[in-house]
Scaffold this active site. Sequence first.
Site, short mmCIF file in Angstrom:
data_model
loop_
_atom_site.label_atom_id
_atom_site.label_comp_id
_atom_site.label_asym_id
_atom_site.label_seq_id
_atom_site.Cartn_x
_atom_site.Cartn_y
_atom_site.Cartn_z
CD GLU A 1 7.13 4.71 -8.14
OE1 GLU A 1 6.86 4.16 -7.07
OE2 GLU A 1 7.55 4.08 -9.14
CG HIS B 1 8.09 6.67 -2.97
ND1 HIS B 1 7.61 5.46 -2.50
CD2 HIS B 1 8.07 6.58 -4.30
CE1 HIS B 1 7.30 4.68 -3.53
NE2 HIS B 1 7.57 5.34 -4.63
CB CYS C 1 3.94 3.84 2.56
SG CYS C 1 5.58 4.52 2.68
O1 SUG Z 1 7.62 0.70 -3.82
N1 SUG Z 1 8.18 -1.69 -1.33
C1 SUG Z 1 7.52 -0.50 -1.77
C2 SUG Z 1 7.37 0.46 -0.63
C3 SUG Z 1 6.50 1.64 -1.00
C4 SUG Z 1 6.44 2.67 0.07
N2 SUG Z 1 5.56 3.71 -0.30
C5 SUG Z 1 5.75 5.01 -0.05
N3 SUG Z 1 6.92 5.49 0.33
N4 SUG Z 1 4.77 5.82 -0.24
C6 SUG Z 1 8.28 0.16 -2.92
O2 SUG Z 1 9.52 0.12 -2.91
C7 SUG Z 1 8.96 -4.00 -1.59
C8 SUG Z 1 8.39 -5.32 -2.07
C9 SUG Z 1 9.34 -6.46 -1.95
O3 SUG Z 1 10.55 -6.24 -1.97
O4 SUG Z 1 8.86 -7.61 -1.84
C10 SUG Z 1 8.18 -2.81 -2.12
O5 SUG Z 1 7.60 -2.86 -3.16
#
Ligand code: SUG
Length: 428
Positions: free
Chosen positions: A172, A241, A358
């Site tokens: 990731e 994460h 993020c």
């Molecule tokens: O991968 N949310 C992302 C959020 C990512 C956050 N990034 C970091 N922490 N660096 C994930 O879970 C939700 C999309 C939805 O539910 O429509 C989503 O993909």
Amino acid sequence: MSFVEINFDGLIGPTHNYAGLSFGNIASANNAGQTARPRLAALQGLAKMRALMDLGLPQGFLLPLERPNAHVLRGIGFAGTDAEVCAAAWAADPGLLRNVSAASAMWTANAATVSPGPDTRDGRCHLSVANLSTMLHRSIEAPETEATLRTIFADTRHFAVHGPVLAKLGDEGAANHMRLCAHHGAPGVEVFVYGEQRAGGFPARQDRRAFEAIARRHGLDPARTLFVQQSVAAIDAGAFHNDVVAVANETVLFTHEQAFEDPQALYDAIRTRLPEAVVVEVPASRVSLADAIRSYLFNSQLVSLPSGGMALVLPGEAQETPSVWTWLQELVAGNGPIRQLIVKDVRESMRNGGGPACLRLRVAVDAAAMAAIDPRFLLDDGKWEGLHRLVEAHWPETIAPDDLGNPDLWETCWSARRALRAHLGLAG
Ligand code: SUG
């Protein structure tokens, strides 16, 4: 100009919506089915970029991907024009169309893992595109992300862009990677944080072997490379994460007490390699893991100010969480390196579990490498205003869950992306 760190933020795409696609991400689950505001989301993201520019920091951006992605649907057997393919997918399995419509590339901390030149054997800045293979909607990001990174960092004298590692080794990207160093241009200690899956627990998305592969490919010095396990308690509390519970910048590691399985061993290993390192640990007795995750305290951007000292760029939720805000007031009143708090409203992204950190990918470069970056992706006042106008003109105002099946919305989103690419002088 010496070494600088550039934040490449994801320009939030026109399909931003709440589809509840990320199991283990509490905000995404809790907000599933709500009406999203893509235009507001993108403007909030741009306002955050503006705040960093106003601090005198260089700011770049990455592109939203083509969503809904008809090519992926074609690959799994739907046929016809882009609109026909999407209509057929929606009729057969709305969940599929939701997955290929996600604007999740906005969270560019998941685009790649970046090792700046001072850390690598060949002195180039290495970027490894993340495979994001744990979540279906994110597993389709890598090819387009790789194409964008190859455009921006095309100059192979300064940059090496690597494709994703094997999909079985979940990766990731920078969200699970931290770098500590005396200053951005000095050799760093790179910390790779992996998860171990607990039976019945939330997914541990980062495989240790993925990071070991990346460290090898980037040519890192094993003596300055650490692999540490994220705490199982943090993953189970919703820290999908590591950047939800810890962030580092130059000499400072800012972390929750329960971020790592063996925090003392990590702090000792960092201090042995970087004696000037400062660990700012927030005890659970002051801020619970639940409050840390609800507020995204650690998903703030910790940045070095040109005038000296560091600032934390925090989401509004941090100010609204009393335990967090009280602790932060004490932090900046003290004598430590973190001196300034900057609160930005990125609520639309936060509702999907994506805070300020993020939304950005950090790339540290010297002056020569900076000059080699495709300037279309670096912002100044005029370019920022151009993006702002484009979003206001083309991004839909709202998306409710069933709007994702509406052909008019697909056309609006595809044409918004075309307008953006034309604006930047990019093909297609
Ligand atoms: O991968 N949310 C992302 C959020 C990512 C956050 N990034 C970091 N922490 N660096 C994930 O879970 C939700 C999309 C939805 O539910 O429509 C989503 O993909």
